[in-house]
Write an enzyme that holds these catalytic residues in place. Structure first.
Site, mmCIF file in Angstrom:
data_model
loop_
_atom_site.group_PDB
_atom_site.id
_atom_site.type_symbol
_atom_site.label_atom_id
_atom_site.label_comp_id
_atom_site.label_asym_id
_atom_site.label_seq_id
_atom_site.Cartn_x
_atom_site.Cartn_y
_atom_site.Cartn_z
ATOM 1 N N SER A 149 0.706 -1.163 0.037
ATOM 2 C CA SER A 149 0.022 -0.040 -0.128
ATOM 3 C C SER A 149 0.905 1.237 0.152
ATOM 4 O O SER A 149 1.765 1.630 -0.779
ATOM 5 C CB SER A 149 -1.056 -0.046 1.141
ATOM 6 O OG SER A 149 -2.069 0.869 1.043
ATOM 7 N N ASP A 169 -10.422 -4.203 -5.122
ATOM 8 C CA ASP A 169 -9.837 -3.037 -4.017
ATOM 9 C C ASP A 169 -10.795 -2.144 -3.901
ATOM 10 O O ASP A 169 -11.341 -1.262 -4.853
ATOM 11 C CB ASP A 169 -8.562 -2.580 -4.619
ATOM 12 C CG ASP A 169 -7.944 -1.894 -3.267
ATOM 13 O OD1 ASP A 169 -8.537 -1.347 -2.585
ATOM 14 O OD2 ASP A 169 -6.634 -1.793 -3.377
ATOM 15 N N HIS A 211 -8.386 -5.013 -1.024
ATOM 16 C CA HIS A 211 -6.831 -4.559 -0.657
ATOM 17 C C HIS A 211 -6.041 -5.331 0.389
ATOM 18 O O HIS A 211 -6.766 -5.710 1.392
ATOM 19 C CB HIS A 211 -7.163 -3.118 -0.297
ATOM 20 C CG HIS A 211 -6.020 -2.277 0.179
ATOM 21 N ND1 HIS A 211 -5.204 -1.751 -0.993
ATOM 22 C CD2 HIS A 211 -5.411 -1.499 0.908
ATOM 23 C CE1 HIS A 211 -4.285 -1.044 -0.625
ATOM 24 N NE2 HIS A 211 -4.245 -0.908 0.677
#
Ligand SMILES: *[C@@H]1O[C@H](CO)[C@@H](O)[C@H](O)[C@H]1NC(C)=O
Ligand SMILES: *[C@@H]1O[C@H](CO)[C@@H](O)[C@H](O)[C@H]1NC(C)=O
Ligand SMILES: *[C@@H]1O[C@H](CO)[C@@H](O)[C@H](O)[C@H]1NC(C)=O
Length: 329
Positions: free
Chosen positions: A126, A244, A297
């Site tokens: 991330s 995501d 995610h």
């Protein structure tokens, strides 16, 4: 208590690696790949965690274990902004990213093993992914060979749905993000604000963004070092999470521009065609990789991680390539 013990027992192995790298660096022309099994030493791997995570978190450490399983003997270094896990977590929400990155650069450059390795590999989760890209552009000492990012926000975010109901630290940060995003007060303090980027309001971004507009070389004045350093990578691998819904837009994981309903792939954008940060040069030598992984995610399977670590990490082949060239001459 478990983590430090584990580190202590590994220490002698790290020291052995250090002397290997040192000898490779000191006598590059005498390295003979056929007879030198020290070339089998895998490069160290640096891991930078994401928003709300810490360097010592179990999940992150298990990724490190997987790295070692795929390439036994790998030194794994977990980036941290503070030795206290709770302060390290706070620093994923609050701080000036330029200053945070400078600290990480200092830490890696001063690390006895990492700084003597011929190169390192890096994996960013991330926001840790774009921060590691910033490391390559601004510092790159020790230099990165392969940079792998999972669900990173290379082209910024317009929204983040990252908070669990009970996470007041996260919720406070997100409330701030939607407040006065471009104030210098927020740009110097709130981490996600420093990679906030709305294509409908690009002028404010270009004027005020404390981090992303700079490392993406989007302003009039370009920093050539940034492009040179990205082009020097062997691989830049971007994984996108198919489903995501945390990062908005998810296509930022592939450096795509999403303006309303219009999606422009990286290769059709000026940042690529005018090679602002070296991505086109890297692509021409086959080093730019777009990959997807199923799920939401940061829902990572061991299979996907192992595949990445097998394909892009492991022993350093640079020295032997050099020798081969010399032999041909
Ligand atoms: C470009 O970036 C490098 C690495 O961070 C830095 O040393 C240099 O001062 C920058 N150049 C300009 C013109 O800002
Ligand atoms: C963040 O830190 C850098 C380095 O100290 C500084 O130059 C910059 O002005 C700071 N950003 C903001 C928005 O204050
Ligand atoms: C996004 O689209 C708007 C029109 O809806 C346009 O004004 C703006 O310039 C676009 N931004 C970019 C970065 O292309």
């Amino acid at each position: 208590m478990r983590a430090p013990t584990r580190k202590m027992t590994k220490l002698p192995v790290f020291l052995a690696l250090a002397s290997t790298f040192h000898s490779v660096l000191a006598t590059p022309t005498s390295v003979k790949p056929s007879s030198d099994d020290e070339n089998d030493t895998p490069l160290p791997v640096v891991i930078w965690h994401g928003l709300g995570d810490t360097f010592s978190a179990e999940g992150l450490q298990s990724v490190g274990s997987l790295v070692e399983k795929v390439n036994p003997g790998t030194l794994v270094y977990y980036v941290r902004l503070d030795e206290s896990p709770s302060n390290d977590r706070t620093a994923t929400f609050y701080g000036n990213v330029t200053e945070q990155l400078a600290k990480v650069c200092d830490d890696l450059a001063a690390h006895p093993i990492l700084s003597t390795a011929p190169a390192i590999d890096a994996v960013g989760f991330s926001q840790g992914g774009q921060f590691l890209r910033g490391y390559v552009e601004r510092c790159n000492y020790p230099p990165v060979r392969s940079l792998v990012t999972f669900g990173s926000q290379h082209n910024g975010i317009v929204d983040y749905k990252a908070c669990s109901a009970a996470d007041w630290l996260c919720k406070g940060a997100m409330a701030l993000l939607h407040g006065n995003t471009w104030s210098s007060w927020l740009q110097s303090r709130l981490v996600p604000a420093q990679y906030f980027r709305d294509p409908q309001d690009l002028d404010s971004y270009l004027e005020h963004s404390n981090f992303l507009a700079d490392i993406n070389n989007e302003r009039k004045e370009k920093n050539e070092t940034y492009a040179k350093n990205i082009a020097s990578l062997e691989n830049f691998v971007m994984y996108l999470f198919d489903d995501d819904t945390t990062v908005i837009p998810k296509e930022t994981g592939w450096f795509e521009e999403v303006n309303g309903t219009e999606v422009t792939p990286l290769r059709a954008r000026p940042i690529y065609s005018e090679d602002w940060i070296g991505l086109k040069t890297l692509d021409r030598k086959g080093g730019l990789k777009f990959k997807t992984t199923p799920g939401e995610h940061m829902r990572l399977s061991d299979e996907v991680l192992e595949e990445a670590f097998t394909e892009f990490f492991g022993p350093y082949k640079g020295a032997s390539k050099e020798v081969q060239v010399q032999d041909e001459l």
